[in-house]
Design an enzyme around this catalytic site. Structure first.
Site, mmCIF file in Angstrom:
data_model
loop_
_atom_site.group_PDB
_atom_site.id
_atom_site.type_symbol
_atom_site.label_atom_id
_atom_site.label_comp_id
_atom_site.label_asym_id
_atom_site.label_seq_id
_atom_site.Cartn_x
_atom_site.Cartn_y
_atom_site.Cartn_z
ATOM 1 N N ASP A 8 -6.880 28.170 44.254
ATOM 2 C CA ASP A 8 -6.766 28.893 42.972
ATOM 3 C C ASP A 8 -6.241 30.332 43.072
ATOM 4 O O ASP A 8 -6.776 31.252 42.447
ATOM 5 C CB ASP A 8 -8.137 28.928 42.262
ATOM 6 C CG ASP A 8 -8.629 27.552 41.852
ATOM 7 O OD1 ASP A 8 -8.021 26.550 42.260
ATOM 8 O OD2 ASP A 8 -9.645 27.471 41.131
ATOM 9 N N ASP A 50 -6.454 25.749 38.987
ATOM 10 C CA ASP A 50 -7.174 25.446 37.761
ATOM 11 C C ASP A 50 -6.088 25.170 36.712
ATOM 12 O O ASP A 50 -5.113 25.930 36.620
ATOM 13 C CB ASP A 50 -8.007 26.683 37.384
ATOM 14 C CG ASP A 50 -9.385 26.326 36.863
ATOM 15 O OD1 ASP A 50 -9.783 25.153 36.946
ATOM 16 O OD2 ASP A 50 -10.073 27.244 36.378
ATOM 17 N N HIS A 52 -6.161 24.056 32.905
ATOM 18 C CA HIS A 52 -6.922 23.658 31.720
ATOM 19 C C HIS A 52 -6.041 23.294 30.542
ATOM 20 O O HIS A 52 -4.935 23.812 30.394
ATOM 21 C CB HIS A 52 -7.873 24.795 31.318
ATOM 22 C CG HIS A 52 -8.991 24.984 32.293
ATOM 23 N ND1 HIS A 52 -9.814 23.959 32.682
ATOM 24 C CD2 HIS A 52 -9.408 26.081 32.985
ATOM 25 C CE1 HIS A 52 -10.702 24.412 33.560
ATOM 26 N NE2 HIS A 52 -10.467 25.699 33.766
ATOM 27 N N HIS A 61 -16.459 24.489 29.367
ATOM 28 C CA HIS A 61 -16.135 25.435 30.439
ATOM 29 C C HIS A 61 -15.668 26.775 29.875
ATOM 30 O O HIS A 61 -15.930 27.820 30.436
ATOM 31 C CB HIS A 61 -15.034 24.790 31.280
ATOM 32 C CG HIS A 61 -14.571 25.551 32.473
ATOM 33 N ND1 HIS A 61 -15.386 25.845 33.540
ATOM 34 C CD2 HIS A 61 -13.343 26.054 32.791
ATOM 35 C CE1 HIS A 61 -14.673 26.495 34.465
ATOM 36 N NE2 HIS A 61 -13.443 26.643 34.037
ATOM 37 N N HIS A 75 -8.644 30.765 30.440
ATOM 38 C CA HIS A 75 -7.919 31.065 31.680
ATOM 39 C C HIS A 75 -7.150 29.838 32.155
ATOM 40 O O HIS A 75 -7.534 28.702 31.875
ATOM 41 C CB HIS A 75 -8.898 31.515 32.778
ATOM 42 C CG HIS A 75 -9.899 30.459 33.150
ATOM 43 N ND1 HIS A 75 -11.049 30.251 32.424
ATOM 44 C CD2 HIS A 75 -9.909 29.530 34.132
ATOM 45 C CE1 HIS A 75 -11.739 29.242 32.964
ATOM 46 N NE2 HIS A 75 -11.066 28.775 33.993
ATOM 47 N N LYS A 100 -6.585 20.770 38.799
ATOM 48 C CA LYS A 100 -7.938 20.329 38.427
ATOM 49 C C LYS A 100 -8.333 21.008 37.121
ATOM 50 O O LYS A 100 -7.687 21.979 36.723
ATOM 51 C CB LYS A 100 -8.930 20.712 39.536
ATOM 52 C CG LYS A 100 -9.012 22.223 39.763
ATOM 53 C CD LYS A 100 -9.940 22.565 40.901
ATOM 54 C CE LYS A 100 -9.899 24.049 41.211
ATOM 55 N NZ LYS A 100 -10.435 24.924 40.142
ATOM 56 N N CYS A 143 -15.064 28.228 43.253
ATOM 57 C CA CYS A 143 -14.191 27.109 43.633
ATOM 58 C C CYS A 143 -14.029 26.965 45.140
ATOM 59 O O CYS A 143 -13.900 25.852 45.646
ATOM 60 C CB CYS A 143 -12.855 27.240 42.921
ATOM 61 S SG CYS A 143 -13.057 26.988 41.127
#
Ligand SMILES: [Zn+2]
Length: 186
Positions: A8, A50, A52, A61, A75, A100, A143
Site C-alpha cells: 500500500d 487498497d 475501494h 470501512h 481513501h 484489495k 495492512c
C-alpha cells in the site's frame, strides 16, 4: 523461492493524501533505494494497493466520522489519483499488482487479487513456489501487520523490515504480534 511484498505505498497513505501516515513518503523513497540494491535477490516482486469502490462505505470501512481504528475517511478510490502508487516508488520493479478492499474492509494483501488475472495472492505465490516472504510498506500497524500474520498462518516464512514501514499510531508495537507468531523483524 523468495518474494517481496510492497504494501500500500499509495498517494492517499502519504503526506498530502486523504489518510496520510506520518513518514509514508520517506518509507516509499527508501523502498525504491532498497529495490535498486536488492531486487535481484527476489524471485518475485509484488505490490498491493487498497482499491475501494466509489461512493459507498466499502462494508463499513469508510465513514464521515471515522474513528481511525475501524473506520476511515474516504481513501484509495479505484481509478483516482489517491489510489495510485506514490511517485517516490519506482514501479518498474513490480511484477504483480495486487488490489484489495473492493467493497470490503480488507487489510491483508492475502484478501486481494491480481488486477490482471483475478488470481489470489496465495495462489500466485504457490504457483511460483514461493516459501519465503519479505514484507514492507504502509501502514505497519494495519495492512503490513495483517499481511504478515496471514503469511505466517498460511505457512510462509515471513520477515518484516522495521525501517521500511511506518505506523498510523506512533510507537505502535504491532510487529510484536508478528514476532510472537514466528515472524522475523529485521
Ligand atoms: Zn482502506
Amino acid at each position: 523461492m523468495k518474494a517481496l511484498i510492497i504494501v500500500d505505498e499509495q498517494v492517499d497513505f502519504c503526506e498530502g493524501g486523504s489518510l496520510a501516515v506520518n513518514g509514508g513518503a520517506e518509507v516509499v523513497k527508501k523502498t525504491t533505494e532498497f529495490l535498486k540494491e536488492n531486487a535481484r535477490k527476489y524471485d518475485l516482486i509484488l505490490a498491493t494497493r487498497d482499491w475501494h469502490e466509489p461512493e459507498n462505505s466499502n462494508g463499513g470501512h469508510i465513514s464521515d466520522s471515522p474513528d481511525y481504528v475501524d473506520t476511515w475517511p474516504v481513501h484509495c478510490v479505484q481509478e483516482t489519483p489517491g489510489a495510485e502508487y506514490h511517485s517516490n516508488l519506482d514501479t518498474d520493479f513490480i511484477q504483480i499488482h495486487i488490489v484489495k478492499g473492493m467493497g470490503r474492509p480488507d487489510y491483508s494483501g492475502f484478501q486481494g487479487v491480481d488486477l490482471e488475472s483475478g488470481k489470489s495472492l496465495d495462489e500466485i505465490l504457490k504457483t511460483n513456489e514461493i516459501n519465503e516472504l519479505d514484507i514492507l510498506g504502509i501502514a505497519e500497524d494495519h495492512c503490513v501487520k495483517a499481511t504478515a500474520l496471514d503469511g505466517l498462518y498460511l505457512g510462509y516464512q515471513v520477515r518484516v523490515f522495521k525501517d521500511l514501514t511506518t505506523p498510523v499510531t506512533p510507537g505502535s508495537d504491532a510487529l510484536e504480534e508478528v514476532a510472537d507468531k514466528g515472524g522475523s523483524i529485521i
